[in-house]
Design a protein around this motif. Structure first.
Motif, PDB file in Angstrom:
ATOM      1  N   LEU A 119       1.075   0.218  29.560  1.00 46.87           N
ATOM      2  CA  LEU A 119       2.207   0.770  28.822  1.00 46.87           C
ATOM      3  C   LEU A 119       3.094  -0.330  28.247  1.00 46.87           C
ATOM      4  N   SER A 120       3.220  -1.442  28.948  1.00 46.05           N
ATOM      5  CA  SER A 120       4.025  -2.542  28.436  1.00 46.05           C
ATOM      6  C   SER A 120       3.420  -3.113  27.158  1.00 46.05           C
ATOM      7  N   GLY A 121       2.102  -3.357  27.166  1.00 45.55           N
ATOM      8  CA  GLY A 121       1.436  -3.862  25.977  1.00 45.55           C
ATOM      9  C   GLY A 121       1.460  -2.856  24.839  1.00 45.55           C
ATOM     10  N   GLN A 122       1.304  -1.564  25.151  1.00 43.90           N
ATOM     11  CA  GLN A 122       1.342  -0.545  24.118  1.00 43.90           C
ATOM     12  C   GLN A 122       2.723  -0.466  23.478  1.00 43.90           C
ATOM     13  N   ALA A 123       3.776  -0.596  24.286  1.00 43.63           N
ATOM     14  CA  ALA A 123       5.142  -0.539  23.739  1.00 43.63           C
ATOM     15  C   ALA A 123       5.374  -1.674  22.744  1.00 43.63           C
ATOM     16  N   GLN A 124       4.911  -2.870  23.068  1.00 44.00           N
ATOM     17  CA  GLN A 124       5.083  -3.997  22.154  1.00 44.00           C
ATOM     18  C   GLN A 124       4.174  -3.875  20.931  1.00 44.00           C
ATOM     19  N   ALA A 125       3.004  -3.257  21.103  1.00 42.90           N
ATOM     20  CA  ALA A 125       2.137  -3.008  19.960  1.00 42.90           C
ATOM     21  C   ALA A 125       2.767  -1.988  19.012  1.00 42.90           C
ATOM     22  N   ILE A 126       3.420  -0.988  19.566  1.00 46.38           N
ATOM     23  CA  ILE A 126       4.104   0.018  18.749  1.00 46.38           C
ATOM     24  C   ILE A 126       5.237  -0.633  17.964  1.00 46.38           C
ATOM     25  N   ARG A 127       5.949  -1.549  18.583  1.00 46.93           N
ATOM     26  CA  ARG A 127       7.038  -2.238  17.882  1.00 46.93           C
ATOM     27  C   ARG A 127       6.513  -2.988  16.653  1.00 46.93           C
ATOM     28  N   LEU A 128       5.382  -3.664  16.801  1.00 44.95           N
ATOM     29  CA  LEU A 128       4.789  -4.373  15.662  1.00 44.95           C
ATOM     30  C   LEU A 128       4.311  -3.399  14.601  1.00 44.95           C
ATOM     31  N   ALA A 146      -2.133   0.109  18.718  1.00 45.05           N
ATOM     32  CA  ALA A 146      -1.296   1.260  18.367  1.00 45.05           C
ATOM     33  C   ALA A 146      -1.336   1.470  16.863  1.00 45.05           C
ATOM     34  N   ARG A 147      -1.682   2.678  16.446  1.00 50.50           N
ATOM     35  CA  ARG A 147      -1.617   3.079  15.035  1.00 50.50           C
ATOM     36  C   ARG A 147      -0.358   3.912  14.858  1.00 50.50           C
ATOM     37  N   VAL A 148       0.523   3.444  14.007  1.00 46.45           N
ATOM     38  CA  VAL A 148       1.858   4.019  13.872  1.00 46.45           C
ATOM     39  C   VAL A 148       2.003   4.641  12.491  1.00 46.45           C
ATOM     40  N   CYS A 149       2.612   5.820  12.456  1.00 42.69           N
ATOM     41  CA  CYS A 149       2.895   6.507  11.192  1.00 42.69           C
ATOM     42  C   CYS A 149       4.361   6.898  11.177  1.00 42.69           C
ATOM     43  N   LEU A 150       5.049   6.619  10.084  1.00 43.45           N
ATOM     44  CA  LEU A 150       6.442   7.022   9.896  1.00 43.45           C
ATOM     45  C   LEU A 150       6.497   8.167   8.897  1.00 43.45           C
ATOM     46  N   VAL A 151       7.176   9.245   9.274  1.00 41.69           N
ATOM     47  CA  VAL A 151       7.395  10.391   8.389  1.00 41.69           C
ATOM     48  C   VAL A 151       8.884  10.712   8.389  1.00 41.69           C
ATOM     49  N   GLU A 152       9.372  11.243   7.300  1.00 38.59           N
ATOM     50  CA  GLU A 152      10.781  11.589   7.230  1.00 38.59           C
ATOM     51  C   GLU A 152      11.092  12.680   8.252  1.00 38.59           C
ATOM     52  N   GLY A 166      -4.025  14.595   8.866  1.00 38.31           N
ATOM     53  CA  GLY A 166      -4.277  13.595   9.897  1.00 38.31           C
ATOM     54  C   GLY A 166      -3.567  12.284   9.617  1.00 38.31           C
ATOM     55  N   ILE A 167      -3.654  11.393  10.578  1.00 37.63           N
ATOM     56  CA  ILE A 167      -2.930  10.127  10.466  1.00 37.63           C
ATOM     57  C   ILE A 167      -3.518   9.223   9.382  1.00 37.63           C
ATOM     58  N   ALA A 168      -4.813   9.342   9.105  1.00 37.67           N
ATOM     59  CA  ALA A 168      -5.439   8.466   8.110  1.00 37.67           C
ATOM     60  C   ALA A 168      -5.011   8.807   6.684  1.00 37.67           C
ATOM     61  N   ALA A 169      -4.478  10.028   6.475  1.00 39.44           N
ATOM     62  CA  ALA A 169      -4.092  10.456   5.134  1.00 39.44           C
ATOM     63  C   ALA A 169      -2.652  10.099   4.798  1.00 39.44           C
ATOM     64  N   GLN A 170      -1.955   9.445   5.700  1.00 45.29           N
ATOM     65  CA  GLN A 170      -0.545   9.132   5.478  1.00 45.29           C
ATOM     66  C   GLN A 170      -0.388   7.793   4.762  1.00 45.29           C
ATOM     67  N   ASP A 171       0.768   7.636   4.128  1.00 45.03           N
ATOM     68  CA  ASP A 171       1.055   6.413   3.367  1.00 45.03           C
ATOM     69  C   ASP A 171       1.679   5.330   4.233  1.00 45.03           C
ATOM     70  N   LEU A 172       2.647   5.712   5.070  1.00 41.12           N
ATOM     71  CA  LEU A 172       3.368   4.722   5.885  1.00 41.12           C
ATOM     72  C   LEU A 172       2.643   4.532   7.209  1.00 41.12           C
ATOM     73  N   LEU A 173       1.616   3.694   7.168  1.00 41.35           N
ATOM     74  CA  LEU A 173       0.815   3.412   8.359  1.00 41.35           C
ATOM     75  C   LEU A 173       0.929   1.936   8.707  1.00 41.35           C
ATOM     76  N   GLY A 174       0.915   1.657   9.996  1.00 36.78           N
ATOM     77  CA  GLY A 174       0.932   0.274  10.458  1.00 36.78           C
ATOM     78  C   GLY A 174       0.208   0.165  11.778  1.00 36.78           C
ATOM     79  N   THR A 175      -0.547  -0.898  11.943  1.00 38.04           N
ATOM     80  CA  THR A 175      -1.296  -1.127  13.184  1.00 38.04           C
ATOM     81  C   THR A 175      -0.706  -2.313  13.920  1.00 38.04           C
ATOM     82  N   GLY A 176      -0.426  -2.107  15.202  1.00 34.49           N
ATOM     83  CA  GLY A 176       0.102  -3.181  16.034  1.00 34.49           C
ATOM     84  C   GLY A 176      -0.823  -3.440  17.211  1.00 34.49           C
ATOM     85  N   ARG A 177      -0.908  -4.698  17.621  1.00 37.06           N
ATOM     86  CA  ARG A 177      -1.748  -5.071  18.759  1.00 37.06           C
ATOM     87  C   ARG A 177      -0.981  -5.987  19.686  1.00 37.06           C
TER      88      ARG A 177
END
Length: 213
Positions: free
Chosen positions: A155-164, A99-105, A82-93
């Protein structure tokens, strides 16, 4: 969907109008644009009489025809535990969006709520630009897959939250990314929100019309 039509109008009705842009809604499809153009030949311009030809073309809206693809299997394989078990996590608002963002290779895919970013953001180029800009600015666009769980707002606010959220994930990869991201303004939380409505007013500050008698 492209629709073209021609109408007749008198010069007195539309002589001062050059171009008009209108919104168009057809069924459940996203809004498109309707462009109206006015033309009159040279002889009619000299005489000041005759009919005016009005031509309109309704252009296809962004996101029309984007196929829906279920990416839930891809997300399960990319994020075991799941997303909570990942290392590269970031939350944007942004506004009311979170938006809870996870980066994976990976190869540079963007998945938002188990759907592709192209489909979820309705193919809007500005919103997609917001989402892809942090990785693109550092040259990591094809090295990581971005998996997002977003809710609230539009969707506009979510897109900017994802960027953060992506920018905060990049800080966990290497702290040296802070300076270029800070210069671009991607690490700044935008606190602006819609002001709440007040009692006795129509909106946040709009008061009822004053009547003397």
């Amino acid at each position: 969907m492209v629709v073209a039509m021609a109408l007749q109008a008198s010069p007195a009705q539309a002589s001062s109008v050059n171009a008009v842009r209108l919104g168009f809604v057809a069924g459940s499809s996203p809004p498109g644009k309707c462009r109206l153009g006015f033309a009159r030949n040279s002889q009619q311009q000299q005489r000041g009489a005759g009919s005016l030809v009005v031509r309109a073309a309704i252009l296809e809206a962004p996101g029309v025809g984007v196929e829906r693809v279920d990416m839930s299997d891809f997300v399960k394989k990319a994020m075991p535990g799941g997303i909570a078990a990942q290392d590269l996590l970031g939350t944007g608002r942004r506004k009311r969006a979170i938006a809870r963002v996870c980066l994976v290779e990976g190869t540079g895919q963007y998945v938002i709520n188990n759907r592709t970013a192209q489909e979820y953001l309705q193919g809007n180029p500005l919103w997609l630009f917001h989402v892809k800009l942090p990785l693109r600015s550092l040259g990591f666009e094809g090295k990581y897959d971005t998996i997002v769980k977003a809710h609230g707002g539009g969707l506009s606010g979510q897109a900017q939250a994802i960027r953060l959220g992506i920018s905060r994930c990049l800080l966990k990869i290497n702290e040296s990314h802070r300076q270029p991201l800070r210069k671009l303004g991607f690490l700044t939380r935008d606190p602006r929100k819609v002001e709440r409505k007040k009692a006795g007013k129509h909106k946040a500050r709009k008061s009822p019309q004053y009547s003397k008698r």
